[in-house]
Design a protein around this motif. Structure first.
Motif, PDB file in Angstrom:
ATOM      1  N   ALA A  83       0.827  -1.208   0.000  1.00 33.50           N
ATOM      2  CA  ALA A  83       0.000   0.000   0.000  1.00 33.50           C
ATOM      3  C   ALA A  83       0.862   1.259   0.000  1.00 33.50           C
ATOM      4  N   ARG A  84       1.860   1.304   0.864  1.00 36.10           N
ATOM      5  CA  ARG A  84       2.741   2.489   0.904  1.00 36.10           C
ATOM      6  C   ARG A  84       3.411   2.708  -0.444  1.00 36.10           C
ATOM      7  N   ASP A  85       3.935   1.639  -1.038  1.00 33.86           N
ATOM      8  CA  ASP A  85       4.655   1.771  -2.297  1.00 33.86           C
ATOM      9  C   ASP A  85       3.738   2.167  -3.449  1.00 33.86           C
ATOM     10  N   ALA A  86       2.434   1.937  -3.298  1.00 32.20           N
ATOM     11  CA  ALA A  86       1.456   2.360  -4.306  1.00 32.20           C
ATOM     12  C   ALA A  86       0.970   3.784  -4.060  1.00 32.20           C
ATOM     13  N   GLY A  87       1.537   4.445  -3.051  1.00 29.00           N
ATOM     14  CA  GLY A  87       1.153   5.820  -2.756  1.00 29.00           C
ATOM     15  C   GLY A  87      -0.060   5.949  -1.874  1.00 29.00           C
ATOM     16  N   LEU A  88      -0.478   4.858  -1.245  1.00 25.85           N
ATOM     17  CA  LEU A  88      -1.623   4.897  -0.354  1.00 25.85           C
ATOM     18  C   LEU A  88      -1.180   5.229   1.070  1.00 25.85           C
ATOM     19  N   VAL A  89      -2.152   5.530   1.907  1.00 24.06           N
ATOM     20  CA  VAL A  89      -1.898   5.875   3.305  1.00 24.06           C
ATOM     21  C   VAL A  89      -2.213   4.672   4.178  1.00 24.06           C
ATOM     22  N   THR A  90      -1.278   4.310   5.063  1.00 19.43           N
ATOM     23  CA  THR A  90      -1.421   3.136   5.917  1.00 19.43           C
ATOM     24  C   THR A  90      -1.485   3.552   7.383  1.00 19.43           C
ATOM     25  N   ALA A  91      -2.232   2.766   8.178  1.00 23.09           N
ATOM     26  CA  ALA A  91      -2.350   3.060   9.604  1.00 23.09           C
ATOM     27  C   ALA A  91      -2.690   1.784  10.358  1.00 23.09           C
ATOM     28  N   HIS A 137     -10.390   1.659  24.448  1.00 24.29           N
ATOM     29  CA  HIS A 137      -9.347   2.622  24.117  1.00 24.29           C
ATOM     30  C   HIS A 137      -8.764   2.325  22.740  1.00 24.29           C
ATOM     31  N   LEU A 138      -8.597   1.039  22.454  1.00 23.35           N
ATOM     32  CA  LEU A 138      -7.999   0.640  21.177  1.00 23.35           C
ATOM     33  C   LEU A 138      -8.883   1.056  20.004  1.00 23.35           C
ATOM     34  N   PHE A 139     -10.189   0.837  20.120  1.00 21.39           N
ATOM     35  CA  PHE A 139     -11.083   1.264  19.044  1.00 21.39           C
ATOM     36  C   PHE A 139     -11.083   2.788  18.911  1.00 21.39           C
ATOM     37  N   ALA A 140     -10.992   3.498  20.021  1.00 24.59           N
ATOM     38  CA  ALA A 140     -10.887   4.962  19.950  1.00 24.59           C
ATOM     39  C   ALA A 140      -9.584   5.384  19.293  1.00 24.59           C
ATOM     40  N   ASP A 141      -8.491   4.661  19.593  1.00 22.99           N
ATOM     41  CA  ASP A 141      -7.215   4.930  18.922  1.00 22.99           C
ATOM     42  C   ASP A 141      -7.364   4.783  17.410  1.00 22.99           C
ATOM     43  N   ALA A 142      -8.022   3.694  17.003  1.00 27.26           N
ATOM     44  CA  ALA A 142      -8.199   3.432  15.572  1.00 27.26           C
ATOM     45  C   ALA A 142      -9.033   4.518  14.912  1.00 27.26           C
ATOM     46  N   GLU A 143     -10.110   4.923  15.574  1.00 23.47           N
ATOM     47  CA  GLU A 143     -10.965   5.954  14.982  1.00 23.47           C
ATOM     48  C   GLU A 143     -10.241   7.294  14.914  1.00 23.47           C
ATOM     49  N   HIS A 144      -9.390   7.566  15.885  1.00 26.46           N
ATOM     50  CA  HIS A 144      -8.570   8.780  15.820  1.00 26.46           C
ATOM     51  C   HIS A 144      -7.695   8.761  14.570  1.00 26.46           C
ATOM     52  N   LEU A 145      -7.060   7.628  14.303  1.00 25.69           N
ATOM     53  CA  LEU A 145      -6.220   7.511  13.100  1.00 25.69           C
ATOM     54  C   LEU A 145      -7.050   7.694  11.838  1.00 25.69           C
ATOM     55  N   ARG A 146      -8.239   7.115  11.824  1.00 24.85           N
ATOM     56  CA  ARG A 146      -9.081   7.227  10.621  1.00 24.85           C
ATOM     57  C   ARG A 146      -9.503   8.667  10.377  1.00 24.85           C
ATOM     58  N   LEU A 147      -9.929   9.335  11.440  1.00 19.17           N
ATOM     59  CA  LEU A 147     -10.406  10.709  11.277  1.00 19.17           C
ATOM     60  C   LEU A 147      -9.269  11.670  10.945  1.00 19.17           C
ATOM     61  N   ARG A 148      -8.111  11.434  11.505  1.00 20.49           N
ATOM     62  CA  ARG A 148      -6.995  12.366  11.306  1.00 20.49           C
ATOM     63  C   ARG A 148      -6.291  12.151   9.970  1.00 20.49           C
ATOM     64  N   HIS A 149      -6.141  10.889   9.558  1.00 16.48           N
ATOM     65  CA  HIS A 149      -5.287  10.594   8.401  1.00 16.48           C
ATOM     66  C   HIS A 149      -6.043  10.025   7.199  1.00 16.48           C
ATOM     67  N   THR A 150      -7.308   9.693   7.351  1.00 19.92           N
ATOM     68  CA  THR A 150      -8.098   9.077   6.277  1.00 19.92           C
ATOM     69  C   THR A 150      -7.302   7.972   5.587  1.00 19.92           C
ATOM     70  N   PRO A 151      -6.846   6.971   6.304  1.00 16.95           N
ATOM     71  CA  PRO A 151      -5.999   5.946   5.686  1.00 16.95           C
ATOM     72  C   PRO A 151      -6.761   5.126   4.650  1.00 16.95           C
ATOM     73  N   ASP A 152      -6.031   4.666   3.656  1.00 18.74           N
ATOM     74  CA  ASP A 152      -6.614   3.747   2.682  1.00 18.74           C
ATOM     75  C   ASP A 152      -6.750   2.353   3.260  1.00 18.74           C
TER      76      ASP A 152
END
Length: 268
Positions: A83-91, A137-152
């Motif tokens: 994903a990274r090498d294809a220019g996508l965002v990973t989280a 907490h873990l699910f909140a961590d994940a949602e924080h990453l999704r909202l902040r970085h819009t990962p692919d």
């Protein structure tokens, strides 16, 4: 058409418990908006080897990550590398062994717990290192990453089901109720993820036995669930996905080049 993907790995969830304890996920299946498949995990039925299997499509006997104490970077190409090498965002919001496999090893909490580095395979991460770290907490961590970085592609990896299994065993109210709590937590996020255009896979690395462990051939140790939700899935009841096909199947959903096995029957 390429899609964004969220991969949820509910650590230690046996298929038998997923069948009866995950009421919200099963509601999607009953409504024809999701499907549940039975996977047989690769051997050994241990966490670090099977994180590697899920995320690279390579069985432990071939990856060399053969038990939990192999602390080194993976020498395989992972979902995050493609994903990274294809220019996508990973989280990833995940246990620290995932960081050790794909970002840096050994894990140094002060350096690696919160990661933002576009050069790393997992570019954005929140990594925890206590098995009792609350799933909420873990699910909140994940949602924080999704909202902040819009990962692919986003990995969501909570540990409380496995932790309860090791403390109380498969046939315990504590283990079953940990699965129910994870399902209730997913209910807070799942439709939001789907509405945002994500395809969602929910699976497990391995199951659990009544000896409060896992490593062998018992069905309760090896049989794990795979729920798929989203319009890119066929929901074909005849599909027979394998754990080694998850990486390639996610790459197909992302629309990126890869050389991994995949389960085409899962895809619409």
């Amino acid at each position: 058409m390429p899609s964004k993907v969220i991969l949820v790995v509910l650590d230690g969830l046996a298929h038998s418990v997923a069948q009866h304890a995950m009421g919200h996920l099963q509601a999607y299946c009953s409504a024809g908006r999701g499907a549940l498949y039975r996977l047989e995990c690769e051997l050994p039925a241990l966490s670090r080897p099977l994180y590697e299997c899920i995320l690279t499509g390579v069985a432990p006997i071939d990856s060399g990550i053969v038990h939990n104490d192999v602390v080194r970077l993976s020498n395989q190409r992972s979902l995050f590398h493609y994903a990274r090498d294809a220019g996508l965002v990973t989280a990833a919001a995940a246990y620290h062994w995932v960081s050790e496999l794909y970002n840096r090893a050994p894990f140094v909490a002060a350096r690696d717990r919160h990661t933002d580095d576009p050069q790393l395979p997992i570019q954005h991460g929140h990594f925890y290192y206590a098995d009792h770290y609350p799933d909420s907490h873990l699910f909140a961590d994940a949602e924080h990453l999704r909202l902040r970085h819009t990962p692919d592609v986003l990995l969501v990896h909570p540990m409380n089901i496995d932790d309860a299994g090791h403390k109380h065993g498969l046939d315990s109210s504590q283990y079953r109720n940990s699965a129910r709590r994870a399902d209730i937590l997913l209910a807070d996020y799942l439709q939001t993820w789907l509405d945002a255009g994500y395809q969602v896979l929910v699976t497990a690395d391995h199951g659990m036995n009544n000896d409060r462990s896992h490593n062998g051939l018992l069905p309760e140790e090896r049989e794990v669930p795979l729920f798929v939700l989203g319009n890119a899935f066929s929901l074909d009841p005849a599909a027979q996905p394998r754990q080694t096909e998850l990486c390639g199947t996610v790459c197909e959903l992302l629309g990126i080049a890869h050389d991994k096995p995949l389960c085409r029957e899962l895809l619409a």
